[in-house]
Design a protein around this motif. Structure first.
Motif, PDB file in Angstrom:
ATOM      1  N   ALA A   1       0.714  -1.247  -0.177  1.00 11.96           N
ATOM      2  CA  ALA A   1      -0.283  -0.448   0.017  1.00 11.96           C
ATOM      3  C   ALA A   1       1.181   1.306   0.359  1.00 11.96           C
ATOM      4  N   ILE A   2       0.203   1.965  -0.066  1.00 12.06           N
ATOM      5  CA  ILE A   2       0.773   3.714  -0.294  1.00 12.06           C
ATOM      6  C   ILE A   2       0.263   4.859   0.578  1.00 12.06           C
ATOM      7  N   CYS A   3       1.156   5.113   1.608  1.00  8.53           N
ATOM      8  CA  CYS A   3      -0.216   6.457   2.484  1.00  8.53           C
ATOM      9  C   CYS A   3      -0.121   6.944   1.196  1.00  8.53           C
ATOM     10  N   TRP A   4      -1.537   7.611   2.249  1.00 13.32           N
ATOM     11  CA  TRP A   4      -2.304   8.692   0.997  1.00 13.32           C
ATOM     12  C   TRP A   4      -1.059  10.240   1.908  1.00 13.32           C
ATOM     13  N   ASN A   5      -0.424  10.067   3.123  1.00 13.05           N
ATOM     14  CA  ASN A   5      -0.446  11.486   3.492  1.00 13.05           C
ATOM     15  C   ASN A   5       1.179  11.036   2.944  1.00 13.05           C
ATOM     16  N   CYS A   6       2.119  10.941   3.395  1.00 14.86           N
ATOM     17  CA  CYS A   6       4.254  10.879   3.014  1.00 14.86           C
ATOM     18  C   CYS A   6       4.608  10.381   1.691  1.00 14.86           C
ATOM     19  N   LYS A   7       3.230   8.994   1.070  1.00 13.27           N
ATOM     20  CA  LYS A   7       3.512   8.786  -0.006  1.00 13.27           C
ATOM     21  C   LYS A   7       4.378   7.676  -0.263  1.00 13.27           C
ATOM     22  N   ASN A   8       5.072   6.726   1.438  1.00 11.11           N
ATOM     23  CA  ASN A   8       5.916   6.188   1.756  1.00 11.11           C
ATOM     24  C   ASN A   8       4.833   4.942   1.113  1.00 11.11           C
ATOM     25  N   GLY A   9       6.019   3.732   1.200  1.00 12.49           N
ATOM     26  CA  GLY A   9       5.197   2.527   0.565  1.00 12.49           C
ATOM     27  C   GLY A   9       5.166   1.739   2.506  1.00 12.49           C
ATOM     28  N   PHE A  10       4.547   0.532   2.313  1.00 14.19           N
ATOM     29  CA  PHE A  10       4.434  -0.198   3.283  1.00 14.19           C
ATOM     30  C   PHE A  10       3.745  -1.346   2.842  1.00 14.19           C
ATOM     31  N   LYS A  11       3.653  -2.549   4.377  1.00 15.00           N
ATOM     32  CA  LYS A  11       3.290  -3.608   4.215  1.00 15.00           C
ATOM     33  C   LYS A  11       1.662  -3.699   4.933  1.00 15.00           C
ATOM     34  N   ALA A  12       0.014  -3.183   4.527  1.00 13.85           N
ATOM     35  CA  ALA A  12      -0.813  -4.023   5.180  1.00 13.85           C
ATOM     36  C   ALA A  12      -1.695  -4.664   5.345  1.00 13.85           C
ATOM     37  N   ALA A  13      -1.559  -5.542   6.706  1.00  8.22           N
ATOM     38  CA  ALA A  13      -2.259  -6.927   6.930  1.00  8.22           C
ATOM     39  C   ALA A  13      -3.812  -6.879   7.241  1.00  8.22           C
ATOM     40  N   TYR A  14      -4.409  -7.484   7.562  1.00  7.81           N
ATOM     41  CA  TYR A  14      -5.675  -7.724   8.122  1.00  7.81           C
ATOM     42  C   TYR A  14      -6.208  -9.081   7.581  1.00  7.81           C
TER      43      TYR A  14
END
Length: 47
Positions: free
Chosen positions: A12-25
């Motif tokens: 995913a990409i943070c809407w605020n800082c535009k950095n990528g990260f892994k999201a889990a659910y």
């Protein structure tokens, strides 16, 4: 009654800082009903 849990991990990409990260659910399904759980509700095994 059979229940099923699926763990999803996606990029995913943070809407605020535009950095990528892994999201889990987790998605739980039982008897036609569904529930979405975020990581703070994961079991110790799933963490």
């Amino acid at each position: 009654m059979i229940s099923r849990m699926t763990l999803y991990i996606c990029k995913a990409i943070c809407w605020n800082c535009k950095n990528g990260f892994k999201a889990a659910y987790e998605k739980w399904e039982r008897g036609g009903k569904q529930c979405i759980c975020s990581p703070e509700n994961f079991s110790e095994k799933d963490k």
